[in-house]
Enzyme design. Structure first.
Site, PDB file in Angstrom:
ATOM      1  N   CYS A  24      -4.004   2.576   0.600  1.00 28.28           N
ATOM      2  CA  CYS A  24      -4.495   3.741  -0.168  1.00 28.28           C
ATOM      3  C   CYS A  24      -4.151   3.561  -1.627  1.00 28.28           C
ATOM      4  O   CYS A  24      -4.623   2.614  -2.047  1.00 28.28           O
ATOM      5  CB  CYS A  24      -4.065   5.185   0.469  1.00 28.28           C
ATOM      6  SG  CYS A  24      -5.210   6.479  -0.171  1.00 28.28           S
ATOM      7  N   GLU A  54      -2.405   4.135   9.284  1.00 30.95           N
ATOM      8  CA  GLU A  54      -1.759   4.937  10.088  1.00 30.95           C
ATOM      9  C   GLU A  54      -2.191   6.016  10.727  1.00 30.95           C
ATOM     10  O   GLU A  54      -1.937   6.703  11.382  1.00 30.95           O
ATOM     11  CB  GLU A  54      -0.386   5.134   9.421  1.00 30.95           C
ATOM     12  CG  GLU A  54      -0.490   6.172   8.536  1.00 30.95           C
ATOM     13  CD  GLU A  54      -1.032   5.723   6.963  1.00 30.95           C
ATOM     14  OE1 GLU A  54      -1.245   6.696   6.092  1.00 30.95           O
ATOM     15  OE2 GLU A  54      -1.382   4.769   6.808  1.00 30.95           O
ATOM     16  N   HIS A 105      -6.448   4.801   5.351  1.00 26.41           N
ATOM     17  CA  HIS A 105      -4.909   4.984   5.923  1.00 26.41           C
ATOM     18  C   HIS A 105      -4.863   4.322   7.263  1.00 26.41           C
ATOM     19  O   HIS A 105      -5.372   4.732   8.471  1.00 26.41           O
ATOM     20  CB  HIS A 105      -4.628   6.484   5.972  1.00 26.41           C
ATOM     21  CG  HIS A 105      -4.278   7.078   5.036  1.00 26.41           C
ATOM     22  ND1 HIS A 105      -3.135   6.866   4.103  1.00 26.41           N
ATOM     23  CD2 HIS A 105      -5.007   7.742   3.630  1.00 26.41           C
ATOM     24  CE1 HIS A 105      -3.009   7.745   3.059  1.00 26.41           C
ATOM     25  NE2 HIS A 105      -4.249   7.923   2.803  1.00 26.41           N
TER      26      HIS A 105
END
Length: 195
Positions: A77, A179, A177
């Site tokens: 990001c 994650e 992202h």
């Protein structure tokens, strides 16, 4: 394998650490230049604003350290955006590792800013995307983007195409992202750990 996650007091670090731990890694959150230099892999997560992030990197001397790293490096990001030359966000000079200027999305009736939510990846290239296709979706939250260029390894669109991922040598970056991107994000992190 030693995995270092850059600590510059940026947001979203804990979820990146948890995602790596789910893959069996034991990451170290650090701003220590020697730990970063000795790591097998370095991740550079980011959430927030470009000028504050660069100020924190400069205060820790990391603006000089990160560009010298030679092991596989992944910016996530804002961590990807900071690899560029300059950002329109508060007119910010950045790390200068890739030849792009980060630009702000233009809002219209159907495309709001920030670009937030699931979007698909297109034109996938390189080892980060092994086992994935243009049908795969990832999770974005951003108001600024890197334009498509020779360094682009994946694209998305909002509404015009932008760089969803970039690479230059050992430096990789993803605008989304990992994650927060479910099985696709997990696969990309696993592919990075396999580099």
């Amino acid at each position: 394998m030693e995995i270092a996650v850059v600590d510059y007091k940026g947001g979203n670090v804990q979820s990146v650490l948890f995602a790596l731990e789910r893959l069996g890694a034991q990451p170290t959150l650090t701003s220590d230049p020697e730990v970063l230099r000795k790591a097998d892999k370095v991740l550079f997560p980011g959430e927030g604003e470009a000028s504050s992030a660069m100020e924190a990197l400069r205060a820790a001397g990391l603006d000089k350290v990160l560009p010298t790293l030679t092991q596989p490096f992944l910016g996530i990001c804002l961590g990807m955006q900071l690899l560029g030359q300059h950002s329109e966000e508060n007119d910010t000079p950045m790390l200068g590792l890739l030849p792009f200027t980060v630009q702000r999305f233009v809002s219209d009736a159907t495309h709001k800013v920030p670009h937030m939510g699931w979007n698909n990846l297109q034109a996938l290239q390189g080892p980060l995307f092994a086992g994935l296709t243009d049908a795969d979706h990832v999770y974005f939250v951003h108001s600024y983007y890197a334009p498509v260029g020779a360094y682009t390894t994946a694209q998305s669109a909002h509404p015009a195409p932008f760089s969803a991922a970039v690479q230059h040598g050992n430096f990789h970056g993803v605008q989304f992202h990992t994650e927060k991107s479910g099985a696709v994000g997990t696969r990309i992190l696993a592919n990075f750990l396999d580099l």
